[in-house]
Enzyme design. Structure first.
Site, mmCIF file in Angstrom:
data_model
loop_
_atom_site.group_PDB
_atom_site.id
_atom_site.type_symbol
_atom_site.label_atom_id
_atom_site.label_comp_id
_atom_site.label_asym_id
_atom_site.label_seq_id
_atom_site.Cartn_x
_atom_site.Cartn_y
_atom_site.Cartn_z
ATOM 1 C CG ASP A 97 -1.978 1.074 1.170
ATOM 2 O OD1 ASP A 97 -2.161 1.668 0.095
ATOM 3 O OD2 ASP A 97 -2.621 1.324 2.207
ATOM 4 C CG ASP A 279 -3.743 4.025 -3.723
ATOM 5 O OD1 ASP A 279 -2.932 3.442 -2.973
ATOM 6 O OD2 ASP A 279 -4.975 3.919 -3.601
#
Length: 408
Positions: A97, A279
């Site tokens: 992440d 992301d």
């Protein structure tokens, strides 16, 4: 990206402190593939994406080597990496992440408590993120972490979950900027070193830098893969120079790997220069709602209610133009094939039809000027090598052999 209710931070788990390690000159490769866990049938990917994007809104050198960690795709939503902890080791598959900076384990696979308990309490609420009301709490242990089966780093400060809510993975490898660690330790206010910074401090790598490459997904676990490179750039993955752009000064996006860019579709302006986020935890390319509307109109797409995605006909696909991302005076273009969901995986979408053609451009459901006007998810990063350079506070992109791929 897991987004914290306090600052969009997921949790700390594998911090390197204590004894330095011997720095070898040859890289360590860890397998990193993307596995499709679809035993429960179709997946509502749009709902996952909306939840994650909404959470963005709620979110108030000494070494000489690089660590290369292979990634695995799980359930079409996120990539994972395998890390061994303790002796004898337990393997944890952690979600990669870039939208958080804390690393933690024990979400699904239990921790055997092979390390020393520090008594330091850690807790995080993710305020939506990939799942509603996701949270974690636990304790910091000091333990050994092994990467690639060869490089062992003792005395990691390891956050171990004793309780999780709405989370079905082993944990998170948070490689976002340090600001995302703020106030996640109860007795230590402020920020603390990220996973990558701790690798530098341990002399395991030379630079606070991560290189990322993914292959476009096909549903084949042997090819749905990616790789993280810690400490150096793998120029062999790039087909041209890396273009860097500084972290944006926007107060929202600057806490992440946020950049400024503009977008055009052919010669049509889609988005003026605004700030947004890179992301790995997002699938689609999400745009501010007005920019999304301009792209929808330019392509002639219609909103497909069953999938929540834009859908086009075969003729419209044949007429698709290049979608251009203008970053620091350079153009990174998505060819028509890169703008669609892999057709071999259509029936894995909730409501997807085998012969449908679905676009991977989604809406943020907010107008431009909100501080985060785009999210470049992994469908963008599958086409461009991405560099997260913490030393120089910048993000870099370069074309790869997958940039012109027509596998979708």
């Amino acid at each position: 990206m897991f987004l914290s209710a306090s600052l969009l931070t997921p949790l700390l788990a594998l911090l390197i402190t204590g004894s330095p390690v011997e720095v070898r000159n040859s890289p360590i490769i860890l397998p990193h593939t993307r596995r499709l866990d679809l035993s429960n049938g179709t997946i509502d990917l749009v709902q996952h994406e909306k939840s994650r994007v909404t959470a963005f809104r709620d979110y108030n050198t000494h070494g000489r080597r690089a660590e290369r960690i292979p990634m695995r795709l799980a359930d079409l939503n996120r990539y994972t990496v395998a890390l061994d902890v303790g002796s004898p080791p337990t393997t944890y598959n952690l979600v990669v992440d870039t939208g958080s900076a804390v690393t933690w384990i024990g979400g699904r696979t239990p921790y055997d408590e092979t390390g020393a308990n520090t008594g330091q309490f850690v807790k995080e609420n993710y305020g939506g993120g990939w799942f509603p009301a996701t949270s974690f709490s636990g304790t910091i242990f000091i333990d050994t972490v092994t990467l690639g089966g060869e490089l062992t780093i003792p005395d990691y400060e390891l956050a171990v979950a004793s309780r999780t809510r709405n989370f079905r993975y082993d944990g998170i490898l948070g490689i976002g900027p340090r600001d995302l660690t703020v106030d996640t330790l109860r007795d230590k206010p402020g920020t603390y070193p990220t996973f990558t910074e701790c690798l530098v401090n341990a002399r395991a790598i030379g630079h606070n830098l991560v290189g990322i490459i993914f292959q476009p997904i096909t549903g084949d676990p042997d090819t749905d893969v990616g790789e993280l490179t810690f400490g150096e750039i793998d120029h062999t993955k790039c087909t041209d120079d890396i273009v860097y752009t500084p972290i944006t000064d926007d107060p929202y996006s600057s806490r992440f790997w946020g950049i400024k860019q503009s977008i055009t579709y052919g010669d049509t302006e889609i988005l003026d220069e605004f700030s947004g986020i890179t992301d790995t935890g997002s699938r689609y390319i999400s745009l501010a709602s007005d920019a999304y509307g301009r792209y929808k109109a330019a392509t002639g797409a219609t909103f497909d209610q069953p999938t929540g995605l834009l859908r086009i006909t075969t003729d419209q696909y044949n007429d698709l133009r290049e979608l251009k991302f203008h970053i620091n005076n350079h153009i990174f273009g998505l060819i028509p094939n890169a703008q669609i969901w892999p057709r071999s995986l259509n029936q894995r979408l909730d409501g997807g039809e085998e012969d449908g053609i679905y676009l991977i451009i989604d809406s943020l459901d907010t107008e431009t000027g909100a501080g985060c006007d785009f999210v470049l998810g992994y469908t963008f990063m599958q086409r461009f090598y991405t560099v997260l350079d913490g030393d120089n506070h910048r993000v870099g992109f370069a074309p790869t052999s997958f940039t012109p791929a027509t596998t979708n």
